[in-house]
Design an enzyme around this catalytic site. Structure first.
Site, PDB file in Angstrom:
ATOM      1  N   ASP A  98      37.746  31.970  38.112  1.00  0.00           N
ATOM      2  CA  ASP A  98      37.655  33.315  37.571  1.00  0.00           C
ATOM      3  C   ASP A  98      38.649  33.408  36.421  1.00  0.00           C
ATOM      4  O   ASP A  98      39.806  33.025  36.572  1.00  0.00           O
ATOM      5  CB  ASP A  98      38.018  34.330  38.671  1.00  0.00           C
ATOM      6  CG  ASP A  98      37.091  35.530  38.684  1.00  0.00           C
ATOM      7  OD1 ASP A  98      36.971  36.169  37.628  1.00  0.00           O
ATOM      8  OD2 ASP A  98      36.518  35.814  39.741  1.00  0.00           O
ATOM      9  N   ASP A 201      35.754  37.736  33.870  1.00  0.00           N
ATOM     10  CA  ASP A 201      35.838  39.083  34.424  1.00  0.00           C
ATOM     11  C   ASP A 201      35.701  40.160  33.330  1.00  0.00           C
ATOM     12  O   ASP A 201      36.412  40.106  32.319  1.00  0.00           O
ATOM     13  CB  ASP A 201      37.209  39.206  35.109  1.00  0.00           C
ATOM     14  CG  ASP A 201      37.340  40.427  35.972  1.00  0.00           C
ATOM     15  OD1 ASP A 201      36.663  40.499  37.004  1.00  0.00           O
ATOM     16  OD2 ASP A 201      38.147  41.318  35.609  1.00  0.00           O
ATOM     17  N   GLU A 254      30.935  38.455  33.211  1.00  0.00           N
ATOM     18  CA  GLU A 254      30.593  39.647  33.992  1.00  0.00           C
ATOM     19  C   GLU A 254      30.396  40.803  33.006  1.00  0.00           C
ATOM     20  O   GLU A 254      31.249  41.045  32.150  1.00  0.00           O
ATOM     21  CB  GLU A 254      31.706  40.002  34.980  1.00  0.00           C
ATOM     22  CG  GLU A 254      31.280  41.122  35.922  1.00  0.00           C
ATOM     23  CD  GLU A 254      32.438  41.880  36.543  1.00  0.00           C
ATOM     24  OE1 GLU A 254      32.232  42.518  37.577  1.00  0.00           O
ATOM     25  OE2 GLU A 254      33.556  41.857  35.974  1.00  0.00           O
ATOM     26  N   HIS A 327      32.127  39.989  45.906  1.00  0.00           N
ATOM     27  CA  HIS A 327      33.295  40.686  46.463  1.00  0.00           C
ATOM     28  C   HIS A 327      33.360  42.161  46.067  1.00  0.00           C
ATOM     29  O   HIS A 327      34.225  42.883  46.539  1.00  0.00           O
ATOM     30  CB  HIS A 327      34.556  39.964  46.007  1.00  0.00           C
ATOM     31  CG  HIS A 327      34.714  40.022  44.517  1.00  0.00           C
ATOM     32  ND1 HIS A 327      33.850  39.372  43.653  1.00  0.00           N
ATOM     33  CD2 HIS A 327      35.593  40.678  43.733  1.00  0.00           C
ATOM     34  CE1 HIS A 327      34.209  39.627  42.404  1.00  0.00           C
ATOM     35  NE2 HIS A 327      35.263  40.412  42.426  1.00  0.00           N
ATOM     36  N   ASP A 328      32.471  42.599  45.164  1.00  0.00           N
ATOM     37  CA  ASP A 328      32.467  44.006  44.747  1.00  0.00           C
ATOM     38  C   ASP A 328      31.318  44.800  45.354  1.00  0.00           C
ATOM     39  O   ASP A 328      31.215  46.009  45.116  1.00  0.00           O
ATOM     40  CB  ASP A 328      32.327  44.100  43.213  1.00  0.00           C
ATOM     41  CG  ASP A 328      33.537  43.548  42.478  1.00  0.00           C
ATOM     42  OD1 ASP A 328      34.648  43.592  43.038  1.00  0.00           O
ATOM     43  OD2 ASP A 328      33.362  43.073  41.342  1.00  0.00           O
TER      44      ASP A 328
HETATM   45  C1  GLC Z   1      35.676  42.863  38.064  1.00  0.00           C
HETATM   46  C2  GLC Z   1      35.978  42.240  39.400  1.00  0.00           C
HETATM   47  C3  GLC Z   1      36.578  43.278  40.280  1.00  0.00           C
HETATM   48  C4  GLC Z   1      37.856  43.757  39.655  1.00  0.00           C
HETATM   49  C5  GLC Z   1      37.637  44.250  38.238  1.00  0.00           C
HETATM   50  C6  GLC Z   1      38.931  44.353  37.494  1.00  0.00           C
HETATM   51  O1  GLC Z   1      34.692  43.829  38.149  1.00  0.00           O
HETATM   52  O2  GLC Z   1      34.840  41.644  39.934  1.00  0.00           O
HETATM   53  O3  GLC Z   1      36.813  42.800  41.579  1.00  0.00           O
HETATM   54  O4  GLC Z   1      38.417  44.786  40.415  1.00  0.00           O
HETATM   55  O5  GLC Z   1      36.830  43.380  37.483  1.00  0.00           O
HETATM   56  O6  GLC Z   1      39.453  43.092  37.260  1.00  0.00           O
END
Ligand code: GLC
Ligand code: CA
Length: 556
Positions: A98, A201, A254, A327-328
């Site tokens: 990540d 991310d 992402e 995880h989200d």
């Molecule tokens: C992304 C991650 C999430 C995190 C956010 C801030 O969406 O997947 O878990 O809280 O970014 O880094």
């Protein structure tokens, strides 16, 4: 469609804190992961993506990084990481890290020095003086993703800093070339060590509009039109791309709120390409409106439309990703399936997304059909995002107290973060100590050991569909998506057409009742590859019945 190794991957995502505890302190770690590599390999996956393993105060469970060059001591050491990397590679699995560079932790050295106005670091973050007579009014009206305002006052510096996530996650200033050099150094460091790619991310947020103008007065995500995306996003991503080009590695961005049309500006294959693929979110909105906190009834046609759109628009020009959990996101059986029909709906969902074109992702616990956690009270949550959402919902006075709790319990990321259920032993075999977070009370029935010993389990079904995806890759991975029965609110059906004329046919009853079997959708001479109900199809499909066929091209 050009074939490349990373397009064909099935990737297993590990959220390290809750995966496996190797030293009995109640927190998942790398020793724990090392002991599970054979299990991961046994799923048939070809890669592991690690949610952040770096040194971090864990305010956002690793997404607040205090040191990009070290492993979080709770998880182990760099030596431990290298052992996992080697262990994965020697089993033929890639490792994806990540890369969290929209922001750091407020405990990062860069931030501390920036707050102290150290000349080298002064512009590493996005600082602004307060406005108004007292100089304490926010610099603009932006809100953070974890709802609240996006500015935090820093006493030492005497200014506000921007944070698009938690207060403890100050946004880096990518407009500063020195910051971009730091990012490239971080990338090189991990690539040189041998990692095979990055999941980047919220990477589409890194450029912010000059002057940081006020946002359109929305009740949530106010200001997003000025950074999602910002004016220099493509320029910066192209710079980062140059680094990765020197390695046999890939980049997955992402991208919240991404549409197919906009995605093509990043991932269209060719000279201008900045990312290899993206995590978009639209298919995770079939049971909610805009945000998962605003729950609606699961809408199959909404889901179909998203797949149709992405599968068609990327075909031949760009590459998709396919995931249903991470995880989200709360557990998908609890959202799109049925806890009552856990086994059937778990397999139906596995069938639904595994044969779509795109790189394939499975989140820890998804493969054994883990469910959402039965939250009872506010003390049961630990995620900062939940508390921010609670706060904002209370402030709007739109919901009763009970409804606020229900919304949070349904949407909570904590649902995905309970301890991995390995066995029926104490603490689900996750730890010999006291687990840092909940173990779902259903662990005695739902766990890896139980699923291993049952040939008909969700786990063994995942193994089977992952293998089929590879075996029939010309159709499943690279084939052209053709939706069937598009207007049906009950059946999800599609063909995947391989270049050589082979056809994969997928038909799924996405309801908990019986529906007539659409026999006309199955070509004559098709061979059934898999089903979650034994034998040949009957005239009605049972709850969550899923079937897949393959029809070879004539003469093949
Ligand atoms: C992304 C991650 C999430 C995190 C956010 C801030 O969406 O997947 O878990 O809280 O970014 O880094
Ligand atoms: Ca541990």
């Amino acid at each position: 469609m050009k074939k490349t190794w990373f397009k064909e991957l099935s990737v297993y995502q590990i959220w390290p804190r809750s995966f496996a505890d190797g030293n009995g302190d109640g927190v998942g770690d790398l020793t724990g992961v090392l002991g599970k590599l054979d299990y991961i390999k046994s799923l048939g996956v070809d890669a592991i993506w690690f949610s952040p393993l770096y040194a971090s105060p864990q305010k956002d469970y690793g997404y607040d990084i205090a040191d990009y060059y070290n492993i979080n001591p709770e998880y182990g050491t760099m030596e431990d990481f290298k052992a996992v990397l080697d262990g994965a590679h020697s089993r033929g699995m890639k490792v994806i890290m990540d890369l969290v560079v929209n922001h750091t932790s407020d405990q990062h050295e860069w931030f501390k020095k920036s707050a102290a106005k150290d000349p080298k670091y002064k512009d590493y973050y996005i600082w602004r003086p307060g406005r108004g007579k007292d100089g304490k009014k926010f610099p603009n009206n932006w809100m953070s993703t974890f709802p609240g305002n996006a500015w935090q006052w820093n006493e030492e510096r005497g200014e506000y800093y921007l944070h698009l996530f938690a207060v403890e996650q100050p946004d880096l200033n990518h407009d500063n070339p020195a910051v971009r050099e730091e990012v490239k150094n971080v990338m090189r460091f991990w690539l040189d060590m041998g990692v095979d790619g990055f999941r980047e991310d919220v990477i589409t947020y890194i450029s912010k509009r000059e002057g940081l103008p006020n946002g359109f007065p929305l009740p949530i995500m106010r200001g997003m039109e000025h950074y999602s995306p910002g004016p220099n996003i493509h320029k910066y991503l192209k710079e980062y791309r140059q680094v990765v080009k020197n390695y046999d590695a890939f980049q997955l961005g992402e991208a919240p709120m991404m549409t197919p049309k906009n995605a093509l500006k990043y991932i269209t294959e060719g000279e201008d390409q900045q990312l290899d693929m993206m995590f978009q979110f639209q298919h995770m909105e079939a049971d909610c409106f805009m945000t998962s906190y605003l729950r609606t009834k699961f809408n199959l046609r909404k889901l179909k439309k998203v797949y149709r759109n992405w599968q068609h628009k990327m075909y031949g020009v760009a590459w998709n990703t396919n995931y249903l959990e991470n995880h989200d996101q709360p557990r998908v059986i609890s959202r799109y399936g049925s806890e009552k029909f856990r086994r059937e709906s778990g397999k139906a969902l596995a069938t639904l997304y595994t044969f779509m074109s795109g790189t394939h992702f499975v989140y820890q616990g998804q493969e054994i059909g883990m469910l959402d956690y039965p939250f009872k009270g506010w003390d049961d949550f630990v995620d900062v995002a939940t508390f921010c959402a609670k706060d904002i919902m209370e402030k709007t006075h739109l919901f009763s107290e009970k409804k606020v709790f229900e919304n949070c319990a349904y949407a909570a990321r904590d649902n995905a973060r309970t301890c991995m259920q390995w066995s029926a032993e104490e603490n689900a075999g996750f730890t010999t100590g006291k687990p840092w977070f909940h173990v779902n009370p259903n662990y005695k029935q739902i766990n890896v050991a139980a699923e291993e010993s049952d040939p008909d389990s969700i786990l063994n079904y995942y193994r089977a569909v992952i293998a089929l995806r590879k075996q029939y890759k010309d159709a499943a991975i690279y084939g052209k998506y053709v939706e069937k029965l598009g207007r049906s609110k009950k059946i999800f059906a599609y063909d995947k057409l391989a270049e050589d004329g082979g056809v994969m046919t997928v038909i799924i009853n996405m309801t908990d009742g019986e529906v007539a079997f659409p026999s006309g959708c199955v070509p004559t001479g098709a061979k059934q590859l898999i089903s979650n109900y034994p034998g040949a199809p009957g005239s009605v499909m049972k709850p969550y019945e899923a079937r897949v066929w393959y029809t070879a091209a004539p003469g093949k």
